[in-house]
Design a protein around this motif. Structure first.
Motif, PDB file in Angstrom:
ATOM      1  N   LEU A  37      33.877  61.255  80.336  1.00 35.26           N
ATOM      2  CA  LEU A  37      33.540  61.049  78.933  1.00 35.26           C
ATOM      3  C   LEU A  37      32.059  60.744  78.854  1.00 35.26           C
ATOM      4  CD1 LEU A  37      34.258  60.555  75.925  1.00 35.26           C
ATOM      5  CD2 LEU A  37      34.779  58.189  76.570  1.00 35.26           C
ATOM      6  N   PHE A  38      31.341  61.494  78.018  1.00 33.80           N
ATOM      7  CA  PHE A  38      29.914  61.272  77.779  1.00 33.80           C
ATOM      8  C   PHE A  38      29.776  60.983  76.296  1.00 33.80           C
ATOM      9  CE2 PHE A  38      25.544  63.380  77.304  1.00 33.80           C
ATOM     10  CZ  PHE A  38      24.867  62.232  77.676  1.00 33.80           C
ATOM     11  N   THR A  39      29.402  59.759  75.956  1.00 36.37           N
ATOM     12  CA  THR A  39      29.372  59.348  74.561  1.00 36.37           C
ATOM     13  C   THR A  39      28.154  58.506  74.237  1.00 36.37           C
ATOM     14  OG1 THR A  39      30.622  58.227  72.804  1.00 36.37           O
ATOM     15  CG2 THR A  39      30.804  57.303  75.016  1.00 36.37           C
ATOM     16  N   ASP A  40      27.740  58.566  72.997  1.00 39.04           N
ATOM     17  CA  ASP A  40      26.665  57.696  72.520  1.00 39.04           C
ATOM     18  C   ASP A  40      27.258  56.318  72.266  1.00 39.04           C
ATOM     19  OD1 ASP A  40      24.438  56.537  70.975  1.00 39.04           O
ATOM     20  OD2 ASP A  40      23.754  58.617  70.838  1.00 39.04           O
ATOM     21  N   VAL A  41      26.458  55.289  72.411  1.00 40.43           N
ATOM     22  CA  VAL A  41      26.909  53.924  72.147  1.00 40.43           C
ATOM     23  C   VAL A  41      27.147  53.741  70.656  1.00 40.43           C
ATOM     24  CG1 VAL A  41      26.225  51.495  72.220  1.00 40.43           C
ATOM     25  CG2 VAL A  41      25.765  52.972  74.184  1.00 40.43           C
ATOM     26  N   VAL A  42      26.221  54.228  69.836  1.00 43.48           N
ATOM     27  CA  VAL A  42      26.329  54.092  68.387  1.00 43.48           C
ATOM     28  C   VAL A  42      26.783  55.427  67.810  1.00 43.48           C
ATOM     29  CG1 VAL A  42      25.068  53.565  66.264  1.00 43.48           C
ATOM     30  CG2 VAL A  42      24.493  52.369  68.382  1.00 43.48           C
ATOM     31  N   MET A  43      27.910  55.386  67.083  1.00 44.86           N
ATOM     32  CA  MET A  43      28.451  56.610  66.501  1.00 44.86           C
ATOM     33  C   MET A  43      28.746  56.387  65.023  1.00 44.86           C
ATOM     34  SD  MET A  43      31.014  57.962  69.511  1.00 44.86           S
ATOM     35  CE  MET A  43      32.396  57.083  68.852  1.00 44.86           C
ATOM     36  N   PRO A  44      28.752  57.447  64.232  1.00 42.51           N
ATOM     37  CA  PRO A  44      29.096  57.298  62.824  1.00 42.51           C
ATOM     38  C   PRO A  44      30.596  57.047  62.665  1.00 42.51           C
ATOM     39  CG  PRO A  44      28.781  59.615  63.370  1.00 42.51           C
ATOM     40  CD  PRO A  44      28.413  58.820  64.593  1.00 42.51           C
ATOM     41  N   GLY A  45      30.962  56.444  61.558  1.00 41.41           N
ATOM     42  CA  GLY A  45      32.381  56.284  61.261  1.00 41.41           C
ATOM     43  C   GLY A  45      32.970  54.953  61.671  1.00 41.41           C
TER      44      GLY A  45
ATOM     45  N   ARG B 293      40.313  55.229  78.159  1.00 42.74           N
ATOM     46  CA  ARG B 293      40.775  54.697  79.447  1.00 42.74           C
ATOM     47  C   ARG B 293      42.198  54.160  79.373  1.00 42.74           C
ATOM     48  NH1 ARG B 293      35.059  52.038  81.282  1.00 42.74           N
ATOM     49  NH2 ARG B 293      34.340  53.809  82.540  1.00 42.74           N
ATOM     50  N   ARG B 294      42.673  53.820  78.181  1.00 42.80           N
ATOM     51  CA  ARG B 294      44.084  53.445  78.049  1.00 42.80           C
ATOM     52  C   ARG B 294      44.974  54.650  78.322  1.00 42.80           C
ATOM     53  NH1 ARG B 294      42.760  50.946  72.909  1.00 42.80           N
ATOM     54  NH2 ARG B 294      41.856  48.957  73.469  1.00 42.80           N
ATOM     55  N   VAL B 295      44.516  55.811  77.874  1.00 42.31           N
ATOM     56  CA  VAL B 295      45.259  57.054  78.084  1.00 42.31           C
ATOM     57  C   VAL B 295      45.054  57.571  79.498  1.00 42.31           C
ATOM     58  CG1 VAL B 295      45.482  59.459  77.332  1.00 42.31           C
ATOM     59  CG2 VAL B 295      45.114  57.659  75.642  1.00 42.31           C
ATOM     60  N   ARG B 296      43.836  57.418  79.996  1.00 42.46           N
ATOM     61  CA  ARG B 296      43.482  57.938  81.319  1.00 42.46           C
ATOM     62  C   ARG B 296      42.723  56.873  82.107  1.00 42.46           C
ATOM     63  NH1 ARG B 296      41.933  63.977  82.304  1.00 42.46           N
ATOM     64  NH2 ARG B 296      42.462  63.962  84.475  1.00 42.46           N
ATOM     65  N   PRO B 297      43.440  55.947  82.735  1.00 36.19           N
ATOM     66  CA  PRO B 297      42.774  54.892  83.519  1.00 36.19           C
ATOM     67  C   PRO B 297      41.878  55.498  84.610  1.00 36.19           C
ATOM     68  CG  PRO B 297      45.108  54.417  83.254  1.00 36.19           C
ATOM     69  CD  PRO B 297      44.895  55.823  82.749  1.00 36.19           C
ATOM     70  N   GLY B 298      40.758  54.854  84.842  1.00 37.59           N
ATOM     71  CA  GLY B 298      39.835  55.344  85.858  1.00 37.59           C
ATOM     72  C   GLY B 298      38.926  56.457  85.389  1.00 37.59           C
ATOM     73  N   LEU B 299      38.998  56.804  84.095  1.00 36.88           N
ATOM     74  CA  LEU B 299      38.158  57.870  83.545  1.00 36.88           C
ATOM     75  C   LEU B 299      36.684  57.520  83.721  1.00 36.88           C
ATOM     76  CD1 LEU B 299      38.042  60.499  81.762  1.00 36.88           C
ATOM     77  CD2 LEU B 299      37.830  58.937  79.809  1.00 36.88           C
ATOM     78  N   PRO B 300      35.902  58.401  84.334  1.00 38.95           N
ATOM     79  CA  PRO B 300      34.462  58.142  84.444  1.00 38.95           C
ATOM     80  C   PRO B 300      33.823  58.229  83.056  1.00 38.95           C
ATOM     81  CG  PRO B 300      35.111  59.992  85.850  1.00 38.95           C
ATOM     82  CD  PRO B 300      36.287  59.631  85.011  1.00 38.95           C
ATOM     83  N   VAL B 301      32.949  57.273  82.744  1.00 40.66           N
ATOM     84  CA  VAL B 301      32.299  57.251  81.436  1.00 40.66           C
ATOM     85  C   VAL B 301      30.794  57.066  81.623  1.00 40.66           C
ATOM     86  CG1 VAL B 301      32.128  56.073  79.210  1.00 40.66           C
ATOM     87  CG2 VAL B 301      34.352  56.251  80.354  1.00 40.66           C
ATOM     88  N   LEU B 302      30.048  57.869  80.901  1.00 40.69           N
ATOM     89  CA  LEU B 302      28.591  57.749  80.841  1.00 40.69           C
ATOM     90  C   LEU B 302      28.223  57.557  79.379  1.00 40.69           C
ATOM     91  CD1 LEU B 302      25.710  57.906  81.944  1.00 40.69           C
ATOM     92  CD2 LEU B 302      25.882  60.408  81.795  1.00 40.69           C
ATOM     93  N   PHE B 303      27.500  56.478  79.102  1.00 35.04           N
ATOM     94  CA  PHE B 303      27.045  56.186  77.751  1.00 35.04           C
ATOM     95  C   PHE B 303      25.593  56.599  77.614  1.00 35.04           C
ATOM     96  CE2 PHE B 303      30.286  53.075  78.811  1.00 35.04           C
ATOM     97  CZ  PHE B 303      31.111  53.119  77.698  1.00 35.04           C
ATOM     98  N   THR B 304      25.203  56.985  76.407  1.00 32.98           N
ATOM     99  CA  THR B 304      23.810  57.247  76.124  1.00 32.98           C
ATOM    100  C   THR B 304      23.421  56.482  74.865  1.00 32.98           C
ATOM    101  OG1 THR B 304      22.109  58.958  75.921  1.00 32.98           O
ATOM    102  CG2 THR B 304      24.173  59.339  74.742  1.00 32.98           C
ATOM    103  N   SER B 305      22.143  56.166  74.750  1.00 33.79           N
ATOM    104  CA  SER B 305      21.668  55.430  73.581  1.00 33.79           C
ATOM    105  C   SER B 305      20.176  55.635  73.393  1.00 33.79           C
ATOM    106  CB  SER B 305      21.952  53.935  73.742  1.00 33.79           C
ATOM    107  OG  SER B 305      21.459  53.230  72.608  1.00 33.79           O
ATOM    108  N   GLY B 306      19.778  55.627  72.138  1.00 39.52           N
ATOM    109  CA  GLY B 306      18.359  55.670  71.813  1.00 39.52           C
ATOM    110  C   GLY B 306      17.712  54.300  71.918  1.00 39.52           C
ATOM    111  N   TYR B 307      18.548  53.269  72.045  1.00 39.15           N
ATOM    112  CA  TYR B 307      18.047  51.910  72.208  1.00 39.15           C
ATOM    113  C   TYR B 307      17.759  51.647  73.684  1.00 39.15           C
ATOM    114  CZ  TYR B 307      19.869  51.060  67.523  1.00 39.15           C
ATOM    115  OH  TYR B 307      20.127  51.130  66.189  1.00 39.15           O
ATOM    116  N   ALA B 308      16.750  50.846  73.955  1.00 44.19           N
ATOM    117  CA  ALA B 308      16.464  50.452  75.331  1.00 44.19           C
ATOM    118  C   ALA B 308      17.619  49.613  75.851  1.00 44.19           C
ATOM    119  CB  ALA B 308      15.167  49.651  75.388  1.00 44.19           C
TER     120      ALA B 308
END
Length: 78
Positions: free
Chosen positions: A2-10, A22-37
């Motif tokens: 999963l590659f997701t932004d930290v801040v999302m609309p909605g 991760r509740r559906v798929r435990p151990g799922l690798p996740v990479l977050f991205t953000s425009g914030y430092a």
């Protein structure tokens, strides 16, 4: 992966999305991205411990490195 932004609309954050995924798929690798430092996210209490965060803007090489980090971390924790 999963590659997701930290801040999302909605109203749902990337952290919440990752928790639900991760509740559906435990151990799922996740990479977050953000425009914030990363320091700003930590100060605001918006960065989770052990989260792999790629700050924007980023280059392809940085993305590739962080993807490898996320995959390796998932192998270690599963």
């Amino acid at each position: 992966m999963l590659f997701t932004d930290v801040v999302m609309p909605g109203g749902m954050s990337g952290w919440e999305l990752a928790d639900q995924a991760r509740r559906v798929r435990p151990g799922l690798p996740v990479l977050f991205t953000s425009g914030y430092a990363l320091e700003t996210l930590v100060e605001q209490g918006r960065a989770q411990a052990q989260a792999i965060v790629l700050t924007k803007p980023y280059r392809k090489a940085e993305l590739a490195e962080r993807l490898r980090d996320a995959l390796a971390a998932a192998v270690v924790t599963s």
